[in-house]
Design a protein around this motif. Structure first.
Motif, mmCIF file in Angstrom:
data_model
loop_
_atom_site.group_PDB
_atom_site.id
_atom_site.type_symbol
_atom_site.label_atom_id
_atom_site.label_comp_id
_atom_site.label_asym_id
_atom_site.label_seq_id
_atom_site.Cartn_x
_atom_site.Cartn_y
_atom_site.Cartn_z
ATOM 1 N N TYR A 139 0.981 -46.852 5.901
ATOM 2 C CA TYR A 139 1.240 -45.653 6.699
ATOM 3 C C TYR A 139 2.319 -45.919 7.732
ATOM 4 O O TYR A 139 2.315 -46.939 8.396
ATOM 5 C CB TYR A 139 -0.055 -45.212 7.392
ATOM 6 C CG TYR A 139 0.089 -43.979 8.258
ATOM 7 C CD1 TYR A 139 -0.523 -43.911 9.493
ATOM 8 C CD2 TYR A 139 0.831 -42.888 7.827
ATOM 9 C CE1 TYR A 139 -0.415 -42.787 10.285
ATOM 10 C CE2 TYR A 139 0.949 -41.759 8.619
ATOM 11 C CZ TYR A 139 0.324 -41.711 9.839
ATOM 12 O OH TYR A 139 0.433 -40.586 10.632
ATOM 13 N N GLY A 140 3.227 -44.978 7.866
ATOM 14 C CA GLY A 140 4.256 -45.083 8.888
ATOM 15 C C GLY A 140 5.520 -45.776 8.424
ATOM 16 O O GLY A 140 6.474 -45.901 9.189
ATOM 17 N N TRP A 141 5.535 -46.256 7.193
ATOM 18 C CA TRP A 141 6.738 -46.898 6.659
ATOM 19 C C TRP A 141 7.419 -45.927 5.697
ATOM 20 O O TRP A 141 7.003 -45.753 4.560
ATOM 21 C CB TRP A 141 6.393 -48.227 5.972
ATOM 22 C CG TRP A 141 6.067 -49.248 6.999
ATOM 23 C CD1 TRP A 141 4.836 -49.512 7.516
ATOM 24 C CD2 TRP A 141 6.986 -50.097 7.694
ATOM 25 N NE1 TRP A 141 4.923 -50.476 8.486
ATOM 26 C CE2 TRP A 141 6.227 -50.864 8.620
ATOM 27 C CE3 TRP A 141 8.362 -50.285 7.631
ATOM 28 C CZ2 TRP A 141 6.815 -51.799 9.470
ATOM 29 C CZ3 TRP A 141 8.946 -51.232 8.491
ATOM 30 C CH2 TRP A 141 8.183 -51.965 9.386
ATOM 31 N N GLY A 201 4.726 -47.811 11.131
ATOM 32 C CA GLY A 201 3.386 -48.392 10.964
ATOM 33 C C GLY A 201 2.333 -47.534 11.634
ATOM 34 O O GLY A 201 2.529 -46.329 11.817
ATOM 35 N N ALA A 202 1.208 -48.146 11.995
ATOM 36 C CA ALA A 202 0.088 -47.381 12.542
ATOM 37 C C ALA A 202 -0.798 -48.266 13.402
ATOM 38 O O ALA A 202 -1.010 -49.439 13.074
ATOM 39 C CB ALA A 202 -0.736 -46.792 11.400
ATOM 40 N N LYS A 249 -14.413 -45.886 14.840
ATOM 41 C CA LYS A 249 -12.996 -45.521 14.933
ATOM 42 C C LYS A 249 -12.779 -44.219 15.667
ATOM 43 O O LYS A 249 -13.578 -43.287 15.548
ATOM 44 C CB LYS A 249 -12.417 -45.390 13.523
ATOM 45 C CG LYS A 249 -12.329 -46.719 12.808
ATOM 46 C CD LYS A 249 -11.405 -46.672 11.640
ATOM 47 C CE LYS A 249 -11.735 -45.551 10.699
ATOM 48 N NZ LYS A 249 -11.370 -45.908 9.339
ATOM 49 N N ILE A 278 -8.850 -42.586 16.708
ATOM 50 C CA ILE A 278 -7.698 -42.027 15.993
ATOM 51 C C ILE A 278 -6.677 -43.101 15.695
ATOM 52 O O ILE A 278 -6.776 -44.209 16.191
ATOM 53 C CB ILE A 278 -6.978 -40.926 16.804
ATOM 54 C CG1 ILE A 278 -6.706 -41.407 18.235
ATOM 55 C CG2 ILE A 278 -7.718 -39.629 16.809
ATOM 56 C CD1 ILE A 278 -5.645 -40.605 18.923
ATOM 57 N N VAL A 279 -5.696 -42.694 14.904
ATOM 58 C CA VAL A 279 -4.579 -43.577 14.582
ATOM 59 C C VAL A 279 -3.334 -43.045 15.284
ATOM 60 O O VAL A 279 -3.031 -41.856 15.210
ATOM 61 C CB VAL A 279 -4.364 -43.609 13.053
ATOM 62 C CG1 VAL A 279 -3.025 -44.209 12.701
ATOM 63 C CG2 VAL A 279 -5.490 -44.370 12.378
ATOM 64 N N ALA A 314 0.458 -42.941 15.095
ATOM 65 C CA ALA A 314 1.439 -43.102 14.025
ATOM 66 C C ALA A 314 2.840 -42.974 14.605
ATOM 67 O O ALA A 314 2.984 -42.636 15.770
ATOM 68 C CB ALA A 314 1.213 -41.995 13.019
ATOM 69 N N PRO A 315 3.885 -43.229 13.803
ATOM 70 C CA PRO A 315 5.231 -42.946 14.307
ATOM 71 C C PRO A 315 5.415 -41.445 14.527
ATOM 72 O O PRO A 315 4.968 -40.684 13.700
ATOM 73 C CB PRO A 315 6.144 -43.415 13.163
ATOM 74 C CG PRO A 315 5.287 -44.181 12.219
ATOM 75 C CD PRO A 315 3.882 -43.769 12.457
ATOM 76 N N ARG A 371 -3.005 -51.266 12.046
ATOM 77 C CA ARG A 371 -3.651 -51.079 10.737
ATOM 78 C C ARG A 371 -2.806 -51.693 9.622
ATOM 79 O O ARG A 371 -3.300 -52.029 8.556
ATOM 80 C CB ARG A 371 -3.752 -49.584 10.437
ATOM 81 C CG ARG A 371 -5.081 -48.878 10.603
ATOM 82 C CD ARG A 371 -6.283 -49.666 10.394
ATOM 83 N NE ARG A 371 -6.604 -49.810 8.998
ATOM 84 C CZ ARG A 371 -7.772 -49.500 8.460
ATOM 85 N NH1 ARG A 371 -8.723 -49.024 9.211
ATOM 86 N NH2 ARG A 371 -7.988 -49.675 7.178
ATOM 87 N N ARG A 422 -15.032 -35.795 18.658
ATOM 88 C CA ARG A 422 -15.297 -35.738 17.215
ATOM 89 C C ARG A 422 -16.247 -36.856 16.804
ATOM 90 O O ARG A 422 -17.143 -36.662 15.999
ATOM 91 C CB ARG A 422 -13.999 -35.901 16.425
ATOM 92 C CG ARG A 422 -13.175 -34.661 16.284
ATOM 93 C CD ARG A 422 -12.141 -34.815 15.182
ATOM 94 N NE ARG A 422 -11.223 -35.896 15.383
ATOM 95 C CZ ARG A 422 -10.036 -35.803 15.969
ATOM 96 N NH1 ARG A 422 -9.626 -34.650 16.436
ATOM 97 N NH2 ARG A 422 -9.266 -36.861 16.091
ATOM 98 N N ARG A 474 -19.788 -36.647 14.881
ATOM 99 C CA ARG A 474 -19.978 -37.322 13.595
ATOM 100 C C ARG A 474 -21.154 -38.283 13.639
ATOM 101 O O ARG A 474 -21.927 -38.375 12.693
ATOM 102 C CB ARG A 474 -18.702 -38.062 13.202
ATOM 103 C CG ARG A 474 -17.573 -37.131 12.750
ATOM 104 C CD ARG A 474 -16.314 -37.897 12.395
ATOM 105 N NE ARG A 474 -16.668 -39.023 11.558
ATOM 106 C CZ ARG A 474 -16.367 -40.284 11.827
ATOM 107 N NH1 ARG A 474 -15.679 -40.608 12.909
ATOM 108 N NH2 ARG A 474 -16.735 -41.246 11.011
#
Lengths: 305, 338
Positions: free
Chosen positions: A220-222, B235-236, B249, B251-252, B254-255, B278, B322, B326
């Motif tokens: 992810y992200g690449w 990436g993440a 978990k 959140i992620v 991200a870019p 990640r 969230r 959950r």
């Protein structure tokens, strides 16, 4: 980039899932909320289980490469059948003459001799490079059933090969382990070919007794530097809701009675614009739901490869 | 003209704690006084609100329809408090409903005016955002033990301690900009940096260092006091609550996104959240000293960055909401995979 919908629970008129709410499934083919720049026009497929039907362990199957919103047959069928489990898929591909739009490429996939179906939202980058290395992970008896050109059908074949059998009653761990093994195989083959580009793999699986889904992206992200279309490279969404039953209540479509869990929907995006009673599945997770004694048990697991 | 009591309420409101009298007067000039009768709705869950409400007189109930729990009441907000953070910061549908418990007098700061403040009154906006962010962090701090209690009681499987030690020892590699080309366009074109001009971005990059972190690299550890900030370029980065080796978990990132530890907002708070990569991830890292230098050297840029700080904590707060839902609905991580 595809939309998928799965349902498990009380008998439901399929039309209510496909047509009736303000973000209905068929509407997502031309007006998706979460991937607005790519429409889903490359085919529609549906599998649905009604145990009272002839050969009840196997589903109704409907597939078309035509635009579903113009499909009168689909609408008529949806207005009649009331299954307890549904898996539906809208195929979305880039607008290119290189894409193959055909019935063989419409999800969900379900091979002869099995009642396990799979649909995929996502795309494995550089799949053509890696696909034949997947052959050794596919049972010989299943190879001949791969008829289309999609990565999704190959993923299905690999997944089916990881199950203890093509049919039967599965424990949650049978499905979750098979999903994890499938993702590990894909990762291994990608590494072998040095494929390190963002590739979403939201898989939806069912056999009429359970529904399961993954929300996962490799690398992810690449994103390739020169890539114009970013739609394939976002983290594809996955949502769920549950309750007593899904229908038209208090002037809106929703799950009624969320303290009781006899029906559940897992889908790429909520079926209503109001998402207050929907939950987003976290990234890098899988979710498994099974009806046990009139109540749906939901298990969610982090995916760490 | 605001009467003396209402003026005092405003002056002592947590949202206004960093504002001077002139700034408050400016806000009043461009905001709207609104009144509500008992039972009226200020914000409706699932719908976009008009902006941020500062409660001057009366009380409101904050509730929400929660999956699996029906209608749940969260809090009562009294005079001096505020509601509508999501509306004003993100212009997104409200995650809660806010209803007048008594007759109400409020000051409504509209979303449009708040956006305009970035251009005409950036310092005032910064002070509001700072108060909002502190409120969010306090809220996260209060939620944390509740969530940890649920995790502890649940069947969530513990992760291996050995594995955690290995991950703590994975370090990122620092690159020179010549070694790894930073494509400035990805920052310029990102909605996150819409209020940053080219000079801002150049300066931001100068305060940072480019790093590449392998998979499973811990960037900010839970319980660590760490004021470093990061911008994810490729990436993440996964955020999680971790308690007694049980991981849940959130959140992620991200870019292109920005995150930092809670210590940047409140020095006495250690991080509640673990931030780990990640996948192989490229980041712009701005360490504690450089964050301080930036704050002192370029106030305007700092104010813009603080907006990003606030947004990152809004996402964490949403994710924690969230997670709580959950944990009450699902059997989470009770099975060892593979």
């Amino acid at each position: 980039m595809c939309r998928v919908l799965s349902y498990l629970g009380l008998p439901i008129l399929v039309k209510e899932l496909l047509y009736d709410s303000d973000n209905s499934f068929i509407k997502q083919s031309y007006h998706p909320q979460y991937l607005p720049r790519l429409l889903n026009l490359a085919g529609f497929g549906l599998v649905a289980w009604d145990r009272s039907s002839h050969n009840g362990l196997f589903p109704y199957i409907y597939k078309t490469e035509e635009l579903p919103f113009y499909d009168e047959n689909l609408h008529n069928l949806a207005s009649k059948i009331t299954p307890t489990c549904v898996l539906a898929h809208l195929r979305g591909v880039t607008y290119s003459s290189k894409q193959v739009v055909s019935l063989q490429n419409v999800h969900p996939f379900i091979f002869p001799g099995s009642n396990v179906a799979l649909a995929h939202n996502g795309s494995l980058f550089d799949f053509e490079k890696m696909k034949f290395d997947l052959l050794k992970y596919i049972k010989p008896s299943l190879k001949k059933y791969i008829r289309g050109t999609t990565d999704s059908e190959w993923i299905y074949a690999v997944f089916l090969s990881q199950l203890p059998g093509l049919m039967g009653t599965y424990e949650p761990s049978d499905i979750t382990d098979a999903l994890l093994k499938t993702l590990k195989i894909l990762q291994k083959v990608r590494l072998k070919h040095d494929i390190r580009i963002n590739s979403p793999v939201n898989l939806f699986i069912t056999n009429g007794e359970f529904i399961a889904a993954t929300r996962y992206v490799f690398d992810y992200g690449w994103v390739p530097q020169n890539e114009d279309d970013a739609q394939h490279f976002i983290y594809h969404s996955l949502w769920y809701t549950y309750g007593e039953s899904y229908g038209f209540y208090d002037n809106e479509y929703k799950m009624k009675g969320s303290q009781k869990r006899s029906s559940m929907i897992i889908s790429s995006e909520p079926l209503t614009e109001d998402t207050t009673t929907w939950i987003e599945v976290p990234e890098y997770s899988m979710i498994f739901a099974k009806l046990e004694k009139n109540e749906i048990d939901i298990t969610s697991l982090d995916i760490t490869l | 003209m605001l009467d003396a009591d209402l003026k005092n309420t405003l002056l002592s409101a947590p949202l206004c704690k960093y504002l001077n009298i002139e700034e408050i007067q400016n806000i009043i000039s461009y905001s709207k006084f609104v009144t509500f009768a008992e039972g009226d709705m200020l914000l409706q869950q699932g719908k976009r609100g008009e902006g941020l409400y500062i409660i001057l007189e009366g009380e409101v109930i904050v509730n929400a329809k929660i999956l699996g729990a029906g209608l749940a009441q969260f809090s009562i907000v009294k005079a001096g408090g505020f509601v509508g953070v999501i509306s004003i910061m993100k212009n997104n549908p409200s995650s809660t409903s806010v209803i007048a418990r008594t007759p109400l007098k409020c000051l409504l700061i509209s979303h449009a005016y708040f956006e305009m403040m970035s251009l005409f009154l950036p310092e005032t906006k910064y002070k509001l955002v700072r108060s909002i962010t502190e409120g969010l962090c306090q809220g996260l701090k209060e939620k944390y033990p509740r969530i940890m209690k649920i995790i502890n009681k649940s069947g969530v499987i513990q992760k291996s301690s050995f594995g955690r030690i290995i991950r703590k020892n994975i370090s990122p590699t620092i690159f020179n900009f010549t070694d790894l080309e930073l494509n400035m366009n990805i920052l310029k074109n990102s909605p996150l940096f819409k209020y940053f001009n080219e000079d801002d971005l150049d300066e931001l990059v100068n305060y940072g260092e480019l790093i590449e972190a392998p998979k499973n690299c811990v960037l900010i550890n839970e319980n660590e006091k760490n004021k470093t900030s990061y911008i994810v370029l490729r990436g993440a980065v996964q955020t999680s609550f971790i308690y007694k080796n049980k991981l849940a978990k959130l959140i992620v990132f991200a870019p292109i996104s920005f995150f930092c530890g809670i210590t940047l907002v409140n020095e006495s708070f250690p991080s509640l959240v673990n931030y780990s990569t990640r996948v192989r991830t490229t980041l712009l890292k701005i360490d504690e000293n450089n964050m301080l230098n930036l704050q002192l050297a370029n106030k305007k840029l700092w104010e813009k960055i603080y907006d990003l700080v606030c947004h990152s904590f809004i996402e964490l707060k949403r994710a924690s909401n969230r997670l709580e839902i959950r944990l009450n609905s699902e059997f989470y991580n009770i099975q060892q995979l593979g």
